[in-house]
Design a protein around this motif. Structure first.
Motif, PDB file in Angstrom:
ATOM      1  N   GLY A 138       0.772  -1.240   0.000  1.00 53.12           N
ATOM      2  CA  GLY A 138       0.000   0.000   0.000  1.00 53.12           C
ATOM      3  C   GLY A 138       0.801   1.288   0.000  1.00 53.12           C
ATOM      4  N   GLN A 139       2.138   1.194   0.004  1.00 61.56           N
ATOM      5  CA  GLN A 139       2.906   2.434  -0.087  1.00 61.56           C
ATOM      6  C   GLN A 139       2.541   3.114  -1.408  1.00 61.56           C
ATOM      7  N   SER A 140       2.475   4.430  -1.378  1.00 63.81           N
ATOM      8  CA  SER A 140       2.034   5.168  -2.554  1.00 63.81           C
ATOM      9  C   SER A 140       3.178   5.332  -3.541  1.00 63.81           C
ATOM     10  N   LEU A 141       3.494   4.231  -4.211  1.00 65.27           N
ATOM     11  CA  LEU A 141       4.598   4.204  -5.159  1.00 65.27           C
ATOM     12  C   LEU A 141       4.198   3.357  -6.352  1.00 65.27           C
ATOM     13  N   VAL A 173      -5.528   6.354  -2.148  1.00 63.83           N
ATOM     14  CA  VAL A 173      -4.150   6.844  -2.144  1.00 63.83           C
ATOM     15  C   VAL A 173      -3.138   5.708  -1.978  1.00 63.83           C
ATOM     16  N   MET A 174      -3.630   4.523  -1.695  1.00 64.95           N
ATOM     17  CA  MET A 174      -2.696   3.420  -1.443  1.00 64.95           C
ATOM     18  C   MET A 174      -2.269   2.771  -2.746  1.00 64.95           C
ATOM     19  N   GLY A 175      -1.036   2.307  -2.759  1.00 60.81           N
ATOM     20  CA  GLY A 175      -0.537   1.571  -3.917  1.00 60.81           C
ATOM     21  C   GLY A 175      -0.398   2.435  -5.157  1.00 60.81           C
ATOM     22  N   ALA A 176      -0.289   1.770  -6.280  1.00 52.50           N
ATOM     23  CA  ALA A 176      -0.106   2.498  -7.536  1.00 52.50           C
ATOM     24  C   ALA A 176      -1.380   3.260  -7.928  1.00 52.50           C
ATOM     25  N   GLY A 177      -2.533   2.642  -7.710  1.00 47.35           N
ATOM     26  CA  GLY A 177      -3.790   3.364  -7.926  1.00 47.35           C
ATOM     27  C   GLY A 177      -4.400   3.223  -9.302  1.00 47.35           C
ATOM     28  N   TYR A 178      -3.963   2.266 -10.094  1.00 37.69           N
ATOM     29  CA  TYR A 178      -4.482   2.157 -11.462  1.00 37.69           C
ATOM     30  C   TYR A 178      -5.987   1.896 -11.494  1.00 37.69           C
ATOM     31  N   ASN A 179      -6.484   1.097 -10.576  1.00 37.79           N
ATOM     32  CA  ASN A 179      -7.916   0.772 -10.597  1.00 37.79           C
ATOM     33  C   ASN A 179      -8.757   2.013 -10.379  1.00 37.79           C
TER      34      ASN A 179
END
Lengths: 602, 240
Positions: A152-155, A316-322
């Protein structure tokens, strides 16, 4: 020893392999080695050709690695956060923090070189370490980034894929004993392959590597980069399908006046890019300066903050593509989209600055998509009849942030086109990207990658400065030809007379240019003219006496660097028109060039 | 070294192949689980939960070896759930994406027509209704086409487009089945709509046809009487 034995630049090793000395006694070779040597001699391929073949292999390896990487991220995410679109509160709260601690431990103890996004590290490998990237870095990047992003890091996964591809290429280049020059060049080849597979966009990956990593379009490198990128995308699509990252809705320009709306998006994108860049530039060195055991707990702290935010804003978590996909389909109101964009800036700044390894490409796209959708949504309310679908704005917004924040305008255009598969969106993309880029250029002196590399104590060349820099040209240094110009058809005596009657007595010249009817130029010194006369050749045509002498010709638009290389012993060289070689535009000497460099503003 | 490199490539290919296979299997399974959960939520009337679950199913269905039909089913269900819960803009975006991929899909066109009708856009609604009527239906195309035409006719009548409604209803009537007693109700419905549109003579024909199919139909008899009254004629029909 080069790849097939013939290598002129050897005597130095790349990596840690010892170099055999020329005087070393002959080593007993196995039958296998002898067979390979025999094969080498029979095949006798040039290193350049092999480099291109190797590029394909690098593409295949990188593609496979990136496929495994993406799967690993997804499995980590599902395993740690669950399969629901919005994870449960306990998981959201605890997982990023605990995983952050684990990532910090792994990075500090085993993989210290995996910090950062991967772009700066790849550039430093190219420009400082002769293309050397330890394979341990590739392994570490894989494990640590999969854990960081999956928890879940925002990267994002793209930059790490770029570095992994470069690392794989570096390993192959070293093991296959390429020349030092080729090993240095091979890292960008792998970088393009890794990025192409991660984005599923070969053209954008190639353009990015050229625009940001190597800054050159030379044919040899370009060919290898393209081959590697294509190979890796073929592999990626073979295993993961050819579906684009987003389901982009149909786009069409509703009204030409809508381009003004995209210009507004460009302005907004430029401002947000600045905000993001400033936030990163400010936060990262301050967190790094904390020192002590902070390296252990900072990623966990960032994870905790993101986890808490994730309870209310899981996007805001993760890459966020979805969530970008949802924004493209108009799920969120424009006010919430602004909140998402700002929250993502904060989350990514924290994740990246804490030292958690991972990339910034995906968060940049996320912020751009949210911002674009917000602008589109607001425009829909203000001018409903002349505003296209919100999804189009989200798409353009992604490119806008790419251009403004990462300062890669060409890459951003190609990326949007490849991701959307829709050429009709190119006009809004160009307008919006250009405005955001110019705003960022005006108010942020250095691109973000340059800032990050300086923060790490590295002085890497700035591709943007190379692009934007004004190369000194011949026309900046040349001066008018005040001395008489001789003609090759004139006799020596006539030439001497011409020089006497047309020369400025206050600044006599000793070297004269001779113009041939064919456009060729030569030079003759005054003592030589008098010697011809003394030898009884005063009536002979000057051209016949000069033989095949040919003075290098310059043109005003050519780089001054070229003039310096051609100057040799000549006092000056002619500068002629490209349309008519007989027309002398001026002359240029070495001192003229040096004076021009001194005059050039820094 | 070349041999080692080639072997490593082959091994990595094989390993990645296994990894990808398990990954796709997992994702497909998750897609089906979430889709089933969403279907259950829709049936129980919880559209909000259904929307979230369909979204989740869609995420896992992408590029994971699901047939394109399965992907589009998830997307269609999501769009329908969004439309049912009045998220018209978002529903429309999904339907448009589906329509771009399958322009002849009658279900998608019908949903787009309904969204356009909801927003009062007669032109766009007409376009999509016609696309639905002449589009490709997955099940029982005759009945679905008929239902779409009836819905379209009602829409036209609501918006004062009587002439266009008449044309649709006449086409509808010509295609109605005449096989059994059960078909009488369809003729009655057509007749009622034709009356509403002002095509009384055509309406009378439909009511009479309905009576022929089902002489005991009260609605048909009533329709005949009313039509005769409006036409000033002497045709009668009474249930036997």
């Amino acid at each position: 020893m080069g790849f097939l034995g013939s290598d002129s630049s050897q005597g130095e090793s790349t990596g840690s392999e010892p170099t055999p000395s020329a005087a070393a006694p002959a080593v007993r070779r196995s039958r296998f080695d002898a067979a390979i040597d025999s094969l080498r001699q029979k095949i006798a391929l040039e290193e350049t050709t092999l480099f291109l073949l190797l590029a394909v292999a690098i593409g295949l390896f990188s593609g496979l690695a990136v496929v495994c990487f993406r799967i690993a991220i997804e499995w980590t995410r599902v395993g740690l956060l669950g399969s629901a679109l919005y994870p449960s509160v306990p998981r959201v709260f605890l997982v990023p923090a605990i995983a952050g601690l684990a990532v910090a431990f792994l990075v500090i103890k085993f993989f210290p070189r995996v910090r950062g996004s991967g772009v700066t590290q790849t550039k430093s490998a190219v420009y400082i370490y002769d293309g050397f990237i330890p394979f341990q870095t590739v392994i570490g990047k894989f494990i640590c980034c999969a854990l960081a992003i999956g928890s879940g890091q925002s990267l994002g996964p793209e930059d790490p894929s770029l570095q992994m591809g470069a690392g794989i290429a570096s390993l192959l280049g070293r093991k296959l004993k390429l020349s030092r020059e080729k090993v240095r060049l091979i890292a960008p080849v792998g970088a393009a392959a890794g990025l192409a597979a991660a984005f599923n966009s070969p053209i954008a990956a190639v353009v990015f590597v050229i625009e940001e990593v190597i800054g050159t379009w030379s044919a040899g490198v370009l060919g290898a980069i393209v081959l590697a990128a294509v190979s890796s995308v073929v592999v990626s699509r073979w295993f993961l399908g050819s579906e684009p990252l987003f389901r982009t809705p149909a786009y069409s320009l509703v009204n030409p006046i809508e381009l003004v709306s995209y210009a507004v998006l460009g302005i907004a994108g430029g401002i947000v890019s600045l905000l993001f860049a400033k936030a990163l530039s400010f936060t990262r060195p301050r967190l790094r300066a904390i020192g002590g055991s902070s390296q252990y707990w900072l990623p966990a702290a960032a994870g905790l903050v993101i986890g808490v935010a994730g309870i209310w804003i899981p996007q805001v978590m993760g890459a966020g593509y979805n969530y970008m996909d949802q924004a493209m389909h108009g799920q969120f109101v424009w006010q919430f989209l602004i909140v998402l964009a700002l929250a993502k800036i904060i989350a990514t700044t924290l994740s990246f600055s804490s030292g958690a390894p991972g990339g910034m490409f995906a968060p940049t796209l996320f912020i751009g998509a949210m911002l674009g959708a917000a602008v589109g949504g607001a425009e829909h309310i203000l001018t409903p009849n002349s505003t296209g679908p919100v999804g189009a704005y989200a798409l353009v917004g992604m490119g806008t942030l790419f251009a403004g924040f990462l300062r890669v305008p060409l890459t951003s255009v190609f990326m949007v086109l490849e991701v959307s598969g829709n050429y009709s969106i190119i006009l809004p993309v160009i307008i919006s990207n250009a405005i955001a880029y110019l705003i960022s250029l005006r108010f942020q002196e250095k691109p973000i990658f340059d800032v990050l590399s300086r923060q790490e104590g590295l002085d890497l060349p700035s591709m943007e400065e190379l692009r934007e820099g004004q190369a000194l040209r011949v026309e900046d240094a040349m001066r008018p030809a005040t001395m008489p110009i001789l003609s090759s058809v004139d006799s020596v005596a006539a030439a001497i007379e011409h020089t006497r009657s047309n020369q400025d007595p206050n600044s006599p010249e000793e070297f004269f240019l001779v113009r041939f009817p064919t456009g060729r130029w030569a030079g003759v010194r005054e003592p030589a003219l008098h010697k011809f006369v003394a030898d009884g050749q005063g009536s002979v045509a000057l051209g016949d006496l000069l033989g095949g002498q040919r003075l290098p010709r310059l043109h005003p638009d050519q780089p001054a660097d070229l003039a310096m290389r051609l100057m040799r012993d000549w006092p000056y060289l002619p500068v002629v028109s490209r349309a008519d070689a007989l027309r002398l535009e001026g002359i240029v000497s070495l001192s003229d060039i040096l004076n021009a460099y001194l005059r050039k503003p820094n | 070294m070349l041999l080692v490199t080639a072997l490593a490539l082959i091994l990595l290919f094989v390993f990645t192949g296994f990894m990808a296979r398990f990954y796709h299997q997992d994702e497909r399974s998750l897609a089906r689980q979430w889709s089933a959960k969403a279907d259950a939520a829709m049936q129980s009337g919880d559209t909000k939960a259904a929307i979230e679950d369909y979204r989740t199913a869609l995420i896992y269905s992408r590029g994971n070896g699901e047939t394109s039909g399965a992907n589009e089913t998830y997307e269609l269900h999501l769009a329908q759930a969004l439309a049912a819960s009045n998220h018209s803009d978002e529903a429309r975006a999904y339907f448009l994406t589906l329509a771009e991929r399958e322009p002849g899909n009658a279900t998608v066109n019908l949903e787009l027509a309904r969204l356009a009708a909801r927003s009062g856009d007669v032109t766009e609604a007409s376009r999509y209704y016609n696309a639905a009527i002449f589009g490709v239906w997955d099940r029982d195309p005759a009945a679905q086409r008929r239902a779409a035409r009836i819905e379209y006719s009602k829409f036209l009548l609501e918006h004062g487009e009587a002439a266009e409604a008449q044309a649709q209803l006449i086409s509808l009537a010509a295609a109605l089945p005449n096989a059994s007693r059960d078909d009488a109700a369809l003729h009655v419905q057509a007749g009622q709509l034709l009356m509403e549109s002002g095509a009384t003579a055509n309406a009378l024909e439909e009511f009479q046809r309905a009576l022929q199919l089902d002489p005991s139909s009260v609605d048909a008899a009533r329709g005949v009487a009313l039509a005769n009254q409006l036409l000033g004629g002497s045709h009668t029909g009474s249930p036997q």
